[in-house]
Design an enzyme around this catalytic site. Structure first.
Site, PDB file in Angstrom:
ATOM      1  N   ALA A 205      78.670  99.477 129.604  1.00 54.28           N
ATOM      2  CA  ALA A 205      79.259  99.286 128.273  1.00 54.28           C
ATOM      3  C   ALA A 205      78.547 100.186 127.274  1.00 54.28           C
ATOM      4  CB  ALA A 205      79.138  97.829 127.868  1.00 54.28           C
ATOM      5  N   ASN A 206      78.813 100.004 125.996  1.00 52.07           N
ATOM      6  CA  ASN A 206      78.080 100.741 124.961  1.00 52.07           C
ATOM      7  C   ASN A 206      77.809  99.804 123.793  1.00 52.07           C
ATOM      8  OD1 ASN A 206      80.324 100.975 122.975  1.00 52.07           O
ATOM      9  ND2 ASN A 206      81.265 102.115 124.648  1.00 52.07           N
ATOM     10  N   ARG A 207      77.150 100.315 122.759  1.00 51.03           N
ATOM     11  CA  ARG A 207      76.673  99.441 121.680  1.00 51.03           C
ATOM     12  C   ARG A 207      77.700  99.174 120.577  1.00 51.03           C
ATOM     13  NH1 ARG A 207      71.370  98.705 122.599  1.00 51.03           N
ATOM     14  NH2 ARG A 207      70.231 100.438 123.538  1.00 51.03           N
ATOM     15  N   ALA A 271      85.136 102.598 120.852  1.00 52.78           N
ATOM     16  CA  ALA A 271      84.197 103.469 121.557  1.00 52.78           C
ATOM     17  C   ALA A 271      84.543 103.355 123.043  1.00 52.78           C
ATOM     18  CB  ALA A 271      82.765 103.028 121.289  1.00 52.78           C
TER      19      ALA A 271
END
Ligand code: C5P
Length: 393
Positions: A205-207, A271
């Site tokens: 995943a990402n932030r 994102a």
């Protein structure tokens, strides 16, 4: 629809099962739903199913309701009354002001906006009596969704199919939305991260928090747009009046976006992971003592922004984001060309933007570059929504 009270009248139609799906969608978007069943409706769905799904007492009898709450109170409580399915008989009663059961009495007594979703046999729908009743109801400001055309329960086809639950939900959101410069426009917004599975329990995943994308969805809805928000997993609350399509992976996100078309404007604020694990393990990867760590082979994800920019149903205005840490404007200018979008909202993420509350924006369009001051994400959203509204004015 957070905090909204809806009264759902279910009259007799084989399609009444779609109203059960509608209740789930309405509750997911924060609405409280009270159900009223007509005698015909009770032939197709049960009080128990409605009570279970709404979490509220179901009303089906004028005199019992009178004793419990009072039909005038029932009629005055909701922010909107939705009749789905609306039978030819109930529409005729509404058109002529009959009030001989609980549903028709509420429909005559309410001051809330009304949406009807007709469902009947094509011959009944096309009958001049029904058409004249519909014209009367429309002239009085009753909103209508559907009916659709296609196969019916009987071996017959034509107009008369109850609208799908998602369509009814969108029509209710539009009914409740404040009128504004984007009234009548459909905005599609992506938000949040994507989760790309490694195995059934692990993912990449990402932030991204979804703060900016969700704020944009809220700001567009506040200007009257019907908003579909396709979001990866986030903890942000779903903004009022917005139709949420929760997704996990980039591929799910693309499919949900394409399913939501046509749209007037697309804002790609998510994102999206550029890569996914090429072959997701169907069982949890095991840590075998002494064995080497696994190597993950990655595959390229679809580019949602680029795909929608060259789609046959391309929204009139396509807005992409570019999160950059250096030479922000130059990268964004290149990205606008490469992705084929109309505008790029370039944000400088060299500081604490990801997950933070402030954003520094450069808006890149065919007209050039606009530098915005450092602003809270809510204000960035309001400013972007206002720019979008100007584009459509
Ligand atoms: O290529 P890059 O990720 O920098 O582009 C960012 C923009 O493209 C954002 O608007 C993002 O939502 C969108 N994007 C997308 N699908 C991808 C990757 C990015 O829609 N697979």
């Amino acid at each position: 629809m957070q905090g909204k009270n809806l009264l759902l009248v279910i009259s007799g139609s084989i399609a009444a099962y779609k109203s059960l799906l509608l209740i789930r969608l309405l509750r997911q978007s924060g609405a409280t739903v009270h159900a009223v069943l007509t005698a015909g409706g009770a032939r197709f769905v049960t009080r128990e199913a409605l009570a279970g799904l709404t979490g509220q007492r179901v009303h089906d009898d004028l005199w019992a309701a009178e004793a419990e709450i009072g039909h005038i109170r029932l009629a005055r409580l909701p922010d909107a009354v939705v009749v789905a399915p609306a039978s030819a008989d109930l529409l005729a009663k509404m058109a002529h002001g009959l009030a001989d059961d609980l549903a028709s009495t509420i429909l005559l007594a309410t001051r809330a906006p009304i949406l009807v979703a007709p469902a009947m046999n094509p011959a009944m729908w096309q009958h001049p009596a029904t058409q004249a009743n519909m014209a009367l109801l429309r002239a009085r400001g009753v909103a209508v969704v559907g009916p659709g055309e296609g196969a019916m329960a009987e071996p017959e086809s034509g107009p008369g199919r109850l609208a799908e639950a998602e369509e009814m939900h969108a029509a209710i959101a539009a009914l409740l939305a404040p009128a504004g410069p984007l009234t009548g426009r459909h905005a599609l917004v992506t938000s949040g991260p994507t989760h790309e599975p490694i195995d059934p329990v692990r993912y990449i995943a990402n932030r991204s928090s979804g703060k900016q994308g969700h704020a944009i969805a809220a700001a567009l809805a506040a200007l009257g747009a019907r908003v579909t928000l396709v979001s990866g997993p986030v903890t942000q609350p779903t903004p009022k009046g917005v139709m949420l399509r929760p997704v996990e992976t980039a591929r799910d996100m693309l499919a949900a976006c394409e399913a939501a078309l046509p749209a007037d404007v697309f804002v790609a604020a998510a994102a999206v992971a550029d890569w996914r694990v090429a072959s997701e393990a169907t069982q949890k990867l095991k840590k075998t003592p002494g064995a080497a760590a696994p190597t993950l082979t990655m595959a390229l994800n679809p580019d949602i922004l680029a795909t929608l920019s060259k789609h046959t149903q391309r929204p009139r205005l396509v807005v992409g984001f570019a999160a950059e840490t250096e030479t922000v404007v130059q990268h964004a200018l290149d990205k606008r060309q490469r992705k084929g979008c109309d505008w790029i909202v370039a944000n400088d993420v060299s500081g604490d933007v990801m997950g933070g509350d402030l954003n520094t924006i450069h808006l890149i369009s065919a007209e050039g570059v606009e530098d915005w001051p450092r602003l809270p994400k809510q204000d960035v959203a309001a400013r972007l929504a206002a720019r979008i509204a100007k584009e459509f004015s």
